[in-house]
Design a protein around this motif. Structure first.
Motif, PDB file in Angstrom:
ATOM      1  N   CYS A   1       4.079  10.970   5.138  1.00 17.05           N
ATOM      2  CA  CYS A   1       2.943  11.683   3.908  1.00 17.05           C
ATOM      3  C   CYS A   1       3.653  10.362   2.550  1.00 17.05           C
ATOM      4  N   SER A   2       4.786  10.464   1.950  1.00 15.67           N
ATOM      5  CA  SER A   2       4.182   9.584   1.397  1.00 15.67           C
ATOM      6  C   SER A   2       3.898   7.931   0.834  1.00 15.67           C
TER       7      SER A   2
ATOM      8  N   VAL B   1      -7.760   3.125   2.535  1.00 10.88           N
ATOM      9  CA  VAL B   1      -8.386   4.886   3.185  1.00 10.88           C
ATOM     10  C   VAL B   1      -8.146   4.444   5.027  1.00 10.88           C
ATOM     11  N   LEU B   2      -8.311   3.953   5.977  1.00 13.63           N
ATOM     12  CA  LEU B   2      -7.923   4.394   6.904  1.00 13.63           C
ATOM     13  C   LEU B   2      -6.471   4.600   7.493  1.00 13.63           C
TER      14      LEU B   2
ATOM     15  N   LEU C   1       0.578  -1.130  -0.209  1.00 10.40           N
ATOM     16  CA  LEU C   1       0.175  -0.025  -0.171  1.00 10.40           C
ATOM     17  C   LEU C   1       0.771   1.214  -0.281  1.00 10.40           C
ATOM     18  N   SER C   2       2.151   1.487   0.729  1.00 12.77           N
ATOM     19  CA  SER C   2       3.141   2.592   1.147  1.00 12.77           C
ATOM     20  C   SER C   2       3.788   2.633  -0.573  1.00 12.77           C
TER      21      SER C   2
ATOM     22  N   CYS D   1      -1.103   7.568   8.283  1.00 15.00           N
ATOM     23  CA  CYS D   1      -0.028   7.979   7.622  1.00 15.00           C
ATOM     24  C   CYS D   1      -0.294   8.478   7.548  1.00 15.00           C
ATOM     25  N   GLY D   2      -0.752   9.665   7.039  1.00  9.93           N
ATOM     26  CA  GLY D   2      -0.919  11.253   6.794  1.00  9.93           C
ATOM     27  C   GLY D   2      -1.388  12.604   7.925  1.00  9.93           C
TER      28      GLY D   2
END
Length: 215
Positions: free
Chosen positions: A155-156, A193-194, A115-116, A199-200
């Motif tokens: 953030c990435s 999304v969670l 995902l990241s 992470c954001g």
């Protein structure tokens, strides 16, 4: 010459009858004979190509191709994922075959890694760390540089997770992206999304509280 219609079959029969020559050139070499030979070779190549084309989802998946159904519907994307799973069984000793909490945790970590887009996020971190080092002058604050790297990575990762959540349908149609967590069903869109939100927020908090405003 006759009254019947001219066809490749009649041309072939006429050519086999050793027609006379005119001026040292065989009549069979005239344009209609060459057209007959081209028609025959085209028919043979078409039938060969048709016989060699993959006809099942599993065959197309092994070749890295997305079937036409995947380009038009969610069912097509699901069929592609099923074909990949059928044609690529898990190897002995892989994470999918490990049992217990450790195996489940490793599987979940792999989902978060995908995902990241871990490698892409690491590349983004490398550019941020390089910029920080170049702007620090003679003395580099290694602690703050590490904090910048962690915040940038989070953030990435958040941006990449949101991208996959929004592009789930399109990712399932392309051979390059159909093995990602959402198209393969390893992760739900809500979960992605969670993960992106967490992470954001974490990256924003780290950068805001542990670095200067200019950084």
């Amino acid at each position: 010459a006759g009254t019947g219609a001219w066809s490749p079959a009649t041309a072939h029969a006429w050519r086999g009858a050793q027609p006379p020559t005119f001026g040292g050139t065989s009549i069979a070499s005239r344009p209609w004979a060459r057209a007959s030979r081209r028609a025959e070779s085209s028919s043979t190549s078409s039938s060969t190509a048709g016989a060699s084309m993959p006809t099942t989802v599993a065959q197309r998946a092994r070749m890295g191709l997305s079937p036409a159904a995947a380009a038009n519907s969610t069912a097509g994307a699901a069929a592609v994922a099923a074909g990949i799973a059928a044609s690529s069984p898990a190897a002995p000793g892989s994470i999918a075959q490990k049992s217990g909490a450790v195996g489940a945790a490793l599987c979940q970590l792999r989902v978060y890694q995908d995902l990241s887009k871990f490698k892409l996020s690491v590349f983004v971190v490398s550019t941020a760390a390089t910029g920080y080092a170049l702007g620090s002058g003679e003395r580099v604050d290694w602690r703050e540089m590490g904090v910048v790297s962690v915040g940038t990575f989070l953030c990435s990762a958040s941006a990449n997770a949101f991208n996959q959540a929004f592009e789930k349908m399109n990712d399932g149609k392309m051979a390059r992206t159909m093995r990602r967590p959402l198209p393969t069903g390893r992760c739900s869109r809500t979960h992605a999304v969670l993960f992106g939100v967490a992470c954001g927020i974490g990256g924003d908090v780290v950068l805001k509280n542990q670095t200067k405003a200019l950084t």
